[in-house]
Design a protein around this motif. Sequence first.
Motif, PDB file in Angstrom:
ATOM      1  N   VAL A  87      37.790  57.839 112.690  1.00 21.03           N
ATOM      2  CA  VAL A  87      36.878  56.687 112.613  1.00 21.03           C
ATOM      3  C   VAL A  87      35.458  57.125 112.989  1.00 21.03           C
ATOM      4  N   LEU A  88      34.500  56.647 112.220  1.00 19.68           N
ATOM      5  CA  LEU A  88      33.080  56.875 112.538  1.00 19.68           C
ATOM      6  C   LEU A  88      32.401  55.520 112.595  1.00 19.68           C
ATOM      7  N   GLU A  89      31.666  55.264 113.672  1.00 19.40           N
ATOM      8  CA  GLU A  89      30.879  54.025 113.688  1.00 19.40           C
ATOM      9  C   GLU A  89      29.395  54.361 113.647  1.00 19.40           C
ATOM     10  N   ILE A  90      28.694  53.670 112.780  1.00 21.95           N
ATOM     11  CA  ILE A  90      27.236  53.856 112.678  1.00 21.95           C
ATOM     12  C   ILE A  90      26.580  52.673 113.371  1.00 21.95           C
ATOM     13  N   GLY A  91      25.832  52.942 114.442  1.00 22.16           N
ATOM     14  CA  GLY A  91      25.195  51.884 115.228  1.00 22.16           C
ATOM     15  C   GLY A  91      26.217  51.293 116.193  1.00 22.16           C
ATOM     16  N   SER A  92      26.668  52.121 117.140  1.00 25.53           N
ATOM     17  CA  SER A  92      27.804  51.735 117.987  1.00 25.53           C
ATOM     18  C   SER A  92      27.404  50.891 119.195  1.00 25.53           C
ATOM     19  N   TRP A 131      20.870  57.345 111.340  1.00 26.16           N
ATOM     20  CA  TRP A 131      21.812  57.694 110.277  1.00 26.16           C
ATOM     21  C   TRP A 131      21.046  58.204 109.052  1.00 26.16           C
ATOM     22  N   THR A 132      21.251  59.469 108.692  1.00 23.35           N
ATOM     23  CA  THR A 132      20.556  60.055 107.538  1.00 23.35           C
ATOM     24  C   THR A 132      21.510  60.988 106.799  1.00 23.35           C
ATOM     25  N   LYS A 133      21.091  61.392 105.611  1.00 26.88           N
ATOM     26  CA  LYS A 133      21.907  62.327 104.832  1.00 26.88           C
ATOM     27  C   LYS A 133      22.038  63.652 105.580  1.00 26.88           C
ATOM     28  N   GLU A 134      20.933  64.040 106.206  1.00 26.40           N
ATOM     29  CA  GLU A 134      20.949  65.301 106.956  1.00 26.40           C
ATOM     30  C   GLU A 134      22.020  65.254 108.059  1.00 26.40           C
ATOM     31  N   LEU A 135      22.052  64.128 108.782  1.00 25.62           N
ATOM     32  CA  LEU A 135      23.044  63.995 109.858  1.00 25.62           C
ATOM     33  C   LEU A 135      24.460  63.969 109.283  1.00 25.62           C
ATOM     34  N   SER A 136      24.630  63.295 108.137  1.00 22.26           N
ATOM     35  CA  SER A 136      25.985  63.196 107.568  1.00 22.26           C
ATOM     36  C   SER A 136      26.523  64.594 107.237  1.00 22.26           C
ATOM     37  N   ARG A 137      25.658  65.477 106.751  1.00 23.90           N
ATOM     38  CA  ARG A 137      26.110  66.847 106.419  1.00 23.90           C
ATOM     39  C   ARG A 137      26.534  67.580 107.692  1.00 23.90           C
ATOM     40  N   GLU A 138      25.743  67.372 108.746  1.00 22.02           N
ATOM     41  CA  GLU A 138      26.058  68.021 110.025  1.00 22.02           C
ATOM     42  C   GLU A 138      27.402  67.517 110.552  1.00 22.02           C
ATOM     43  N   ILE A 139      27.613  66.202 110.401  1.00 17.25           N
ATOM     44  CA  ILE A 139      28.849  65.600 110.914  1.00 17.25           C
ATOM     45  C   ILE A 139      30.063  66.127 110.144  1.00 17.25           C
ATOM     46  N   VAL A 140      29.932  66.240 108.817  1.00 12.50           N
ATOM     47  CA  VAL A 140      31.060  66.757 108.020  1.00 12.50           C
ATOM     48  C   VAL A 140      31.381  68.189 108.467  1.00 12.50           C
ATOM     49  N   HIS A 169      28.649  58.291 101.370  1.00  7.50           N
ATOM     50  CA  HIS A 169      29.501  58.933 100.359  1.00  7.50           C
ATOM     51  C   HIS A 169      29.868  60.350 100.818  1.00  7.50           C
ATOM     52  N   GLU A 170      28.912  61.024 101.413  1.00  8.70           N
ATOM     53  CA  GLU A 170      29.087  62.408 101.882  1.00  8.70           C
ATOM     54  C   GLU A 170      30.210  62.508 102.930  1.00  8.70           C
ATOM     55  N   VAL A 171      30.267  61.493 103.811  1.00  3.99           N
ATOM     56  CA  VAL A 171      31.109  61.621 104.998  1.00  3.99           C
ATOM     57  C   VAL A 171      32.451  60.858 104.862  1.00  3.99           C
ATOM     58  N   LEU A 172      32.592  60.074 103.775  1.00  5.39           N
ATOM     59  CA  LEU A 172      33.806  59.269 103.590  1.00  5.39           C
ATOM     60  C   LEU A 172      34.887  60.118 102.907  1.00  5.39           C
ATOM     61  N   SER A 173      36.111  60.065 103.459  1.00  7.40           N
ATOM     62  CA  SER A 173      37.192  60.815 102.805  1.00  7.40           C
ATOM     63  C   SER A 173      37.510  60.163 101.458  1.00  7.40           C
ATOM     64  N   ASP A 174      38.165  60.889 100.567  1.00  8.22           N
ATOM     65  CA  ASP A 174      38.365  60.370  99.205  1.00  8.22           C
ATOM     66  C   ASP A 174      39.131  59.052  99.186  1.00  8.22           C
ATOM     67  N   ASN A 175      40.071  58.892 100.123  1.00  9.03           N
ATOM     68  CA  ASN A 175      40.829  57.631 100.170  1.00  9.03           C
ATOM     69  C   ASN A 175      40.335  56.709 101.281  1.00  9.03           C
ATOM     70  N   GLY A 176      39.228  57.061 101.875  1.00  6.94           N
ATOM     71  CA  GLY A 176      38.734  56.303 103.023  1.00  6.94           C
ATOM     72  C   GLY A 176      38.026  55.016 102.632  1.00  6.94           C
ATOM     73  N   ILE A 177      37.764  54.175 103.645  1.00  5.67           N
ATOM     74  CA  ILE A 177      37.007  52.948 103.366  1.00  5.67           C
ATOM     75  C   ILE A 177      35.809  52.838 104.318  1.00  5.67           C
ATOM     76  N   PHE A 178      34.795  52.253 103.769  1.00  2.00           N
ATOM     77  CA  PHE A 178      33.572  51.978 104.535  1.00  2.00           C
ATOM     78  C   PHE A 178      33.473  50.457 104.661  1.00  2.00           C
ATOM     79  N   VAL A 179      33.436  49.977 105.908  1.00  2.07           N
ATOM     80  CA  VAL A 179      33.389  48.529 106.134  1.00  2.07           C
ATOM     81  C   VAL A 179      32.094  48.214 106.870  1.00  2.07           C
TER      82      VAL A 179
END
Length: 391
Positions: A87-92, A131-140, A169-179
């Motif tokens: 699980v990842l929360e953005i703005g926790s 939350w940025t694209k740069e951070l998402s790459r680092e997180i992956v 999109h970068e950080v979501l698994s292929d079967n994952g959901i973003f809510v």
Amino acid sequence: MPVKRFLDLGKQPLANGFMREVKNELFYNLSYSFDSKLKLIKMDEILPPAIMFNDNYVYHSSGSQTMRDHFKVAAELFRDKYKPNSVLEIGSNDGVFIKHFDKQTTIAVEPCGNFAEITNNMGYTTYHRFWTKELSREIVKNHDKFDLIFSANCICHIPDLDDTFEAIHEVLSDNGIFVFEDPSLLRMILRSSYDQLYDEHPWMFSVAGLSNLLKGHGLEIFDVSSLDVHGGSNRILVKKASNREIKTEIGLLNHLFMEDELGINDFESYIMFSKKVEESRFQLLRVLNELKSSDKKVIGYGAAAKTTTIFNYCGIDRSLISYLVDNTIDKQGTVSPGMHIPVVSPEEGLIADVDVMFLGAWNFTKEIVEKEQVYAKNKRWLTHVPFVRCI
Ligand code: TYD
């Protein structure tokens, strides 16, 4: 012209800029336009996020029973229904949602240092970053992809949604959901609750508008539900467009139909909304001035960010509302942005000689009115939603 202005709320300070000492107050012009191509409304002059979301941010998500219950129920629902492995929360914020998930498999992103420190101390790896694209790459790279990405009352704060959704999109698994959950544009229009518009909300989302935006980033909404929190919100459930396992639910179709039927895609609806906003100001000032002439003492209940928009747009100062009560310790002892109405604790402010309480935190009416039953016995509540009246 696809983008047309429909509302100007004039010069406004930062909505959460409660101050202990009045100095160097920043003002900007708060106005919104409708983008008829994307079916979205957008603020005209967006402030840099770092001005608002810093290490002194005052809004605590855990500050009300309503929100504590809301996030507990949401977390249990997602855990049971989707069984995410990570699980990842953005703005926790203060951890009100992630505290219901396992510390080993849950991480958070939070730009406000005071809150990032809280969740880090709770044992959740928290990136103190925007939350940025740069951070998402680092997180992956550091953690791999995530099965559940959650974000509440945060996406509508972010100016660059293209970057935001690419990063998701970068950080979501292929079967994952973003809510994600954000205040509903439709509910705001229907309730004339213009106070949901302020510096932290460069966007107010319709489902139609979000659907258009997400499509451009390989993401698709598959379900939507209405929530009562924050004056009426939508919970938007999103999957990768390439994921054919998850089917579109009726909730999405119902929302799109309802929005269209109620005119959310027509510029005319926004013009009508702006007329209702003017009427709301006229009526609120009329009532407050009448109360003042009859020597009634009026206070505000809840120093919500929303009240900043109302007070500054209507020109309501201490001569009309003596002070505000709020249970957020960081707000007590401050003055409100722009109009400088003092904020005190409920213990200090809820005293015998109050006649009327303006419900600044009207989205918590049920919780507040129930809690204050005894105190409010011979007093009146004043609200402006959906129209100005005493309740
Ligand atoms: P809220 O409506 O959650 O949001 P925003 O600041 O985004 O407009 O703010 C509600 C404010 O009301 C918050 O400062 C906490 C305060 N509050 C109380 O003082 N007492 C209460 O019982 C509740 C529910 C809220």
